[in-house]
Design a protein around this motif. Sequence first.
Motif, PDB file in Angstrom:
ATOM      1  N   UNK A 177      53.806  47.973  46.200  1.00 47.70           N
ATOM      2  CA  UNK A 177      55.225  47.822  46.553  1.00 47.70           C
ATOM      3  C   UNK A 177      56.056  47.611  45.278  1.00 47.70           C
ATOM      4  N   UNK A 178      55.568  46.774  44.366  1.00 51.01           N
ATOM      5  CA  UNK A 178      56.280  46.524  43.104  1.00 51.01           C
ATOM      6  C   UNK A 178      56.303  47.809  42.261  1.00 51.01           C
ATOM      7  N   UNK A 179      55.192  48.508  42.224  1.00 47.96           N
ATOM      8  CA  UNK A 179      55.076  49.679  41.348  1.00 47.96           C
ATOM      9  C   UNK A 179      55.880  50.883  41.868  1.00 47.96           C
ATOM     10  N   UNK A 180      55.989  51.021  43.196  1.00 49.02           N
ATOM     11  CA  UNK A 180      56.536  52.261  43.771  1.00 49.02           C
ATOM     12  C   UNK A 180      57.835  52.073  44.544  1.00 49.02           C
ATOM     13  N   UNK A 181      58.256  50.857  44.815  1.00 50.07           N
ATOM     14  CA  UNK A 181      59.544  50.611  45.478  1.00 50.07           C
ATOM     15  C   UNK A 181      59.501  50.696  46.996  1.00 50.07           C
ATOM     16  N   UNK A 182      58.670  51.587  47.507  1.00 48.99           N
ATOM     17  CA  UNK A 182      58.469  51.673  48.967  1.00 48.99           C
ATOM     18  C   UNK A 182      57.045  52.151  49.202  1.00 48.99           C
ATOM     19  N   UNK A 183      56.395  51.540  50.202  1.00 51.24           N
ATOM     20  CA  UNK A 183      55.035  51.983  50.542  1.00 51.24           C
ATOM     21  C   UNK A 183      55.000  52.403  52.018  1.00 51.24           C
ATOM     22  N   UNK A 184      54.157  53.389  52.302  1.00 52.50           N
ATOM     23  CA  UNK A 184      54.072  53.974  53.640  1.00 52.50           C
ATOM     24  C   UNK A 184      52.656  53.795  54.181  1.00 52.50           C
TER      25      UNK A 184
ATOM     26  N   UNK B 135      55.611  59.114  61.971  1.00 54.17           N
ATOM     27  CA  UNK B 135      54.806  59.359  63.171  1.00 54.17           C
ATOM     28  C   UNK B 135      54.799  58.036  63.935  1.00 54.17           C
ATOM     29  N   UNK B 136      54.538  58.085  65.237  1.00 54.98           N
ATOM     30  CA  UNK B 136      54.390  56.831  65.978  1.00 54.98           C
ATOM     31  C   UNK B 136      53.300  56.001  65.278  1.00 54.98           C
ATOM     32  N   UNK B 137      53.598  54.724  65.012  1.00 53.69           N
ATOM     33  CA  UNK B 137      52.616  53.867  64.348  1.00 53.69           C
ATOM     34  C   UNK B 137      52.749  53.850  62.833  1.00 53.69           C
ATOM     35  N   UNK B 138      53.693  54.652  62.283  1.00 52.53           N
ATOM     36  CA  UNK B 138      53.925  54.605  60.821  1.00 52.53           C
ATOM     37  C   UNK B 138      54.736  53.358  60.479  1.00 52.53           C
ATOM     38  N   UNK B 139      54.569  52.933  59.246  1.00 54.31           N
ATOM     39  CA  UNK B 139      55.336  51.779  58.754  1.00 54.31           C
ATOM     40  C   UNK B 139      55.812  52.081  57.335  1.00 54.31           C
ATOM     41  N   UNK B 140      57.048  51.686  57.035  1.00 53.31           N
ATOM     42  CA  UNK B 140      57.545  51.744  55.650  1.00 53.31           C
ATOM     43  C   UNK B 140      57.949  50.333  55.249  1.00 53.31           C
ATOM     44  N   UNK B 141      57.550  49.940  54.057  1.00 56.14           N
ATOM     45  CA  UNK B 141      57.924  48.627  53.530  1.00 56.14           C
ATOM     46  C   UNK B 141      58.667  48.902  52.228  1.00 56.14           C
ATOM     47  N   UNK B 142      59.984  48.628  52.213  1.00 57.16           N
ATOM     48  CA  UNK B 142      60.755  48.999  51.029  1.00 57.16           C
ATOM     49  C   UNK B 142      61.378  47.787  50.371  1.00 57.16           C
ATOM     50  N   UNK B 143      61.675  47.981  49.095  1.00 62.68           N
ATOM     51  CA  UNK B 143      62.274  46.940  48.266  1.00 62.68           C
ATOM     52  C   UNK B 143      63.727  47.333  48.019  1.00 62.68           C
ATOM     53  N   UNK B 144      64.647  46.558  48.594  1.00 64.33           N
ATOM     54  CA  UNK B 144      66.082  46.892  48.484  1.00 64.33           C
ATOM     55  C   UNK B 144      66.605  46.808  47.057  1.00 64.33           C
ATOM     56  N   UNK B 145      65.890  46.132  46.173  1.00 64.07           N
ATOM     57  CA  UNK B 145      66.342  46.001  44.788  1.00 64.07           C
ATOM     58  C   UNK B 145      65.847  47.181  43.952  1.00 64.07           C
TER      59      UNK B 145
END
Length: 286
Positions: free
Chosen positions: A37-44, A243-253
Amino acid sequence: MSITVTPASNAVGAFVSGVDIAAGLSDKQFTEMRQAFVDHGVIFLRDQDITPAQHIEFAERWSEININRFFQPVEGYPNVAEVRKDPDQVHNIGSNWHTDHSYDDEPAMGSILYARQVPDVGGDTMFAGQCAAYQALSDGLKDTLGRMWAHHSSRHAFGALAYLQPTETAQVGKRIGNPELATQDSRHPVIIKHPLSGRPALYVNGDFTVHFDGWTQDESEPLLQQLYAHASRPEFTYRFKWEKGSMAIWDNRAVQHNAINDYQGESRLMHRITLEGESLEPFVVS
Ligand code: SIN
């Protein structure tokens, strides 16, 4: 067990596999995920099957939960916001480039968005890496922006007036509410030092930034528009297909995002948990 991290593009995003949130993550897996998450800004993530309670439990490993004041909550779960578009609704939530909660003095660290129902085609979300956007600025503009601050506000976006204008808030109607709570104004550096990576990132966005500190709105507008266009240049972006069941975790900064509204007549239902952040410091060139 280690996780696998596969970059999605050079500027932003990575796919994380080898994780089953419902079954729980080891401390090692969580630490690796946080580093991605720190390295890429958003993880899927794909193929997660979680309840709202498991979504909350997972979010609490990242940070305290920041309850969004304006979105409809999921019934029975006040700290999970519903991001919904029904077949008869024309407008969606989040269809401009933005970062969540930049109007707060301590803007949200990020969001964990989980797909419960998605159209077969369309409804993707775009992400733009703001560290890459900063790096591509000229040295002269980096220097100028590095000494500037900007004001951000929730008032024009979520306050009573927003319901009288042709804004996104008015268009999405009852899916957003509580205009009386839109009282937040904040001031942040235009170039922030990312709180986790220490890298410089461009931090203005078209939904909530209103003007530069010491500049009028009219004076600010041309440069802001230029920065918004720069910030979302194709080479800084990645377009995520849900897709159903996908998740994105993003860093607003570190990223901006934009929910594409191209699935008229179809349903899309997402659950979003927003994560508390911290106050932002300017990036100082040493
Ligand atoms: C948002 O948080 O802006 C919504 C993103 C999305 O629905 O893809």
